[in-house]
Design an enzyme around this catalytic site. Structure first.
Site, PDB file in Angstrom:
ATOM      1  N   ALA A 141     -18.410   4.139 -76.502  1.00  0.00           N
ATOM      2  CA  ALA A 141     -17.666   4.482 -77.714  1.00  0.00           C
ATOM      3  C   ALA A 141     -18.429   5.517 -78.539  1.00  0.00           C
ATOM      4  CB  ALA A 141     -17.411   3.231 -78.552  1.00  0.00           C
ATOM      5  N   GLY A 142     -19.756   5.354 -78.612  1.00  0.00           N
ATOM      6  CA  GLY A 142     -20.554   6.319 -79.354  1.00  0.00           C
ATOM      7  C   GLY A 142     -20.530   7.700 -78.723  1.00  0.00           C
ATOM      8  N   ASP A 143     -20.560   7.753 -77.390  1.00  0.00           N
ATOM      9  CA  ASP A 143     -20.508   9.043 -76.703  1.00  0.00           C
ATOM     10  C   ASP A 143     -19.141   9.695 -76.869  1.00  0.00           C
ATOM     11  OD1 ASP A 143     -23.118   8.732 -75.788  1.00  0.00           O
ATOM     12  OD2 ASP A 143     -22.464   7.637 -74.018  1.00  0.00           O
TER      13      ASP A 143
END
Length: 298
Positions: A238-240
């Site tokens: 999700a962060g990427d």
């Protein structure tokens, strides 16, 4: 164009009701092999979000190498800068709990052989609107790419290690989650960590999970963007997804409020699906979701 200089890993993902404690064995519900790595994930996310993307990195001579290249190619990422080295590709062993939380063990493999960008890589970077970096490559390689880059550098400081001044001096925008911000600064309050980090970089985003994201810049701008409420299935990558989408929106000239909303929407779509690169939304999906959640000041 966006260039990503980073890692490519094969994710070995086990789904469990609850992650095991040390010495404990638990039964899983599912297992998947999914192309990933923070660099490759950000490249795929940016390509799906609508950018022309080039990837620079390394894979091994094992069976995972061609599969990792194929995943990037299938997403439309230019892989001319993806080297093949003798030995294993990078892998990530990921345990995903029923609530969507995860724990990850990364083994560098071929990623650990990268020492810096080649002359050809630097030509590609010079033609880019942004260079995305993470810390799954050796620090010497990350610093070399950042220092040599004429394009604005966007750094994700993960996994967290001590960040040399030489690297941060070359960063235009730092994007970290609240845990990374706390680890780097020693300050557990995100607002305070943001202020401390702005003494080292000109622009900063601190993501807060379900609580949204903070933005700050040295010109005094401060902004909080709410998260998009969704039912979480798997938070892997999700962060990427957030960073890749943010880089696209920023390169398109959107201001902080708009690029944060674009990135948050992309991340919200990704956590509703299982997997890393397989969960990342297309530009059409992001734009359609944004229509249902308009900005206050578009």
């Amino acid at each position: 164009m966006i260039t990503v200089f980073g890692s490519a890993n094969m994710d070995l993902v086990a789904y469990v009701p609850q992650a095991p404690h040390l010495g404990e064995t638990v039964s899983g519900t599912e297992f998947r092999t999914v192309p990933g790595g923070k660099g490759a994930n950000q490249a795929i996310a940016a390509a799906r979000a609508g950018a022309e993307v080039a990837f620079v990195g390394a894979v091994g001579s094992d069976a995972f190498g061609p599969a990792l290249r194929a995943a990037l190619d299938d997403a439309g990422v230019n892989t001319e800068g993806l080297r093949v080295v003798d030995g294993p590709s990078g892998i990530a062993h990921i345990v995903v709990e029923e609530g969507g939380g995860n724990s990850i063990i990364v083994v560098a493999g071929a990623n650990g052989t990268v020492t810096g960008p080649s002359a050809r890589d630097l030509e590609v970077i010079a033609a880019s609107d942004a260079l995305l970096l993470q810390l799954e490559l050796p620090m010497e390689a990350v610093v070399a790419a950042a220092v040599a880059s004429p394009a604005p550098v966007i750094l994700t400081p993960a996994p967290v290690v001590e960040l040399p001044d030489e690297l941060l001096d070359a960063v235009a925008l730092l994007v970290c989650n609240e845990h990374e911000a706390a680890a780097i600064t020693g300050l557990g309050v995100p607002d305070r960590a943001l202020e401390a980090l702005l003494e080292r970089v000109p622009e900063l985003v601190v993501t807060l999970g379900s609580k949204g994201a903070l933005y700050g810049s040295r010109d005094g701008s401060r902004l909080w963007a709410p998260a998009v409420p969704v039912k979480v299935v798997d938070t892997t990558a999700a962060g990427d997804t957030f960073v890749g989408a943010l880089a696209v929106a920023r390169a398109e000239g959107r201001g902080p409020e708009r690029f944060l909303r674009f990135a948050s929407t992309a991340a919200a779509l990704s956590v509703q699906r299982a997997g890393a690169s397989t969960s990342m939304p297309s530009r059409h999906e992001i734009d359609r979701a944004l229509e249902d959640q308009p900005l206050a000041n578009p």
